[in-house]
Scaffold this active site. Sequence first.
Site, PDB file in Angstrom:
ATOM      1  N   LYS A 184      23.977  48.181   5.883  1.00 22.69           N
ATOM      2  CA  LYS A 184      24.851  49.346   5.998  1.00 22.69           C
ATOM      3  C   LYS A 184      25.708  49.240   7.249  1.00 22.69           C
ATOM      4  O   LYS A 184      25.214  49.345   8.361  1.00 22.69           O
ATOM      5  CB  LYS A 184      24.050  50.647   6.061  1.00 22.69           C
ATOM      6  CG  LYS A 184      24.961  51.863   5.862  1.00 22.69           C
ATOM      7  CD  LYS A 184      24.363  53.159   6.338  1.00 22.69           C
ATOM      8  CE  LYS A 184      24.541  53.398   7.806  1.00 22.69           C
ATOM      9  NZ  LYS A 184      25.939  53.473   8.267  1.00 22.69           N
ATOM     10  N   GLU A 394      24.645  54.922  29.569  1.00 22.21           N
ATOM     11  CA  GLU A 394      25.579  54.017  28.894  1.00 22.21           C
ATOM     12  C   GLU A 394      26.812  54.820  28.469  1.00 22.21           C
ATOM     13  O   GLU A 394      26.708  55.795  27.726  1.00 22.21           O
ATOM     14  CB  GLU A 394      24.915  53.392  27.659  1.00 22.21           C
ATOM     15  CG  GLU A 394      25.845  52.381  26.997  1.00 22.21           C
ATOM     16  CD  GLU A 394      25.225  51.703  25.776  1.00 22.21           C
ATOM     17  OE1 GLU A 394      24.728  52.400  24.884  1.00 22.21           O
ATOM     18  OE2 GLU A 394      25.251  50.462  25.733  1.00 22.21           O
TER      19      GLU A 394
END
Length: 498
Positions: A184, A394
Amino acid sequence: MKTLAAKKTAAKARLMLIGGEFVPAADGALRDVIDPATGAVIARVPEASRADVRRAVDAARAAFDSGPWRSTTALERAKLLFKVADGIRAEAAALAELEVRNMGKPLAEAEYDVADAANCFEFYAGLATKVHGETMSVPANSLSFVVREPVGVAGQIIPWNYPLLMAAWKLAPALAAGCVCVLKPSELTPLTALELAHIIHAAGFPPGVVNIVTGPGAGAGQELAESPKVDKVAFTGGTVTGRKIAIAATGNLKKVTLELGGKNPNIVFADADFEAAVDGALFAAFANQGEVCSAGSRLLVDKRIHKALVEAMLKKVPRIKLGHGMTPGVKMGPLVSAAHRDKVEEYVRIGKAEGAKLLCGGRRPAGKEFAGGFFLEPTIFDGVSPAMRIAREEIFGPILSVIEFETEEEALRIANDTDYGLAAGVWTSSITRGLRAVRALRAGITWINTYHPTFNEMPWGGYKQSGNGRELGLYGIEAYLETKQVNVNLDEAPLAWY
Ligand code: TXE
């Protein structure tokens, strides 16, 4: 601009590959795919529901349990993988352009990714025939040996920052090992994976061996992670999603490999080659718009060269030309989506509020050519302290945090003071210092006097919360292999235990 890829995009229906056939979503749902440099809709792809994923998993399960795939030889699998590599190379220009238009990165980077994806299939094609077990004879009257077998149905969920390359990293080792796959791609960047589906189909894999479904993470992705019929899930993406996937996978205790985020230190010691370090610091932070799990987003600089290094970087930043990735000379494209740019911009606000000094960027570029896209200027914060959020979280965008240090010991302590452990760089002219630093760094990928190069032959993955397991190299195929011991009695006499 009617270019090669644009024409192909218009000509070819974009459908999912399930059970060897190209199909729409069962309920006909579609999703618009956007060029992040313009905001324009460039394609529509099926929006898989959980039911579509179940259909793909069933096709994969059948292919593994009762199809011809299990009896293919490693050499036959190798030949198919070589064909995929050739197919990617034959379509390289169109694939690179499609990657640029869907993801935003500059063409030169996309071309590199496409070449690397072909090389990855080739590497695992070569490795398919070299999977061997061990033989032992303990105790003396038995022969024991190890056979390696495919794990089974692999659910593979990939992100948007390297769409084709991540598909290659997942599919190639799994297929070499003899697994079957349901891949996916990210809902934001499905186009090159759907092109790859055509290349794979043309190569002649038996139906159901490779299934490619396009759909959202929360439904389609979650189904893949939860499905009791899936033996292993391999994921690359954010740490928050990685945690959800690990939890979803516990239902049937499927095997899990995770390649997650990073807040990677790039350490410049005072004895480093100055010009190389300046280039390396910029490339580490800003390649692929900083949308890289291994980006050198924390630049740790020795106090003695800090001022000079920052000034030299600022002189070079204007060379990072922003624009549509297909425009010649562009070195930085847009961020992948409006929502992602909002997230990255929020960190500009956070950095300022925390007291870091904004040296450049932090703004959307002005000009008509940037109006519809999700651009953000390359941004450097100086005076960052290790406790600040911009030094700990992050950001996944073009924001570099510069942190000053005084001693090697302090640099390494700051470098390791993170929940992550994916990558780290060291710049020094002393081989002993470089190797000493690398030994101390808790990270899975390290560089000395360079940043970012990586090879299909070498393992990729992180320590700590940057993930579990390794991709690529010999380690990459391990992740798709079970290990079975076989014991043969060499003694004909009955056991006579009772
Ligand atoms: O990624 P997600 P997002 C980091 C980066 C970024 C953050 C979020 O910091 O800002 O992650 O980005 C699928 N069950 N990285 O939200 O969610 C989703 O459909 C199953 C680091 O865009 O991690 C897509 O296919 N699947 C990174 C894939 O997960 C789910 C690369 C990645 O999306 C799911 C990208 C669920 N519940 C972002 N939710 C890296 N390591 O390189 C989402 N997905």
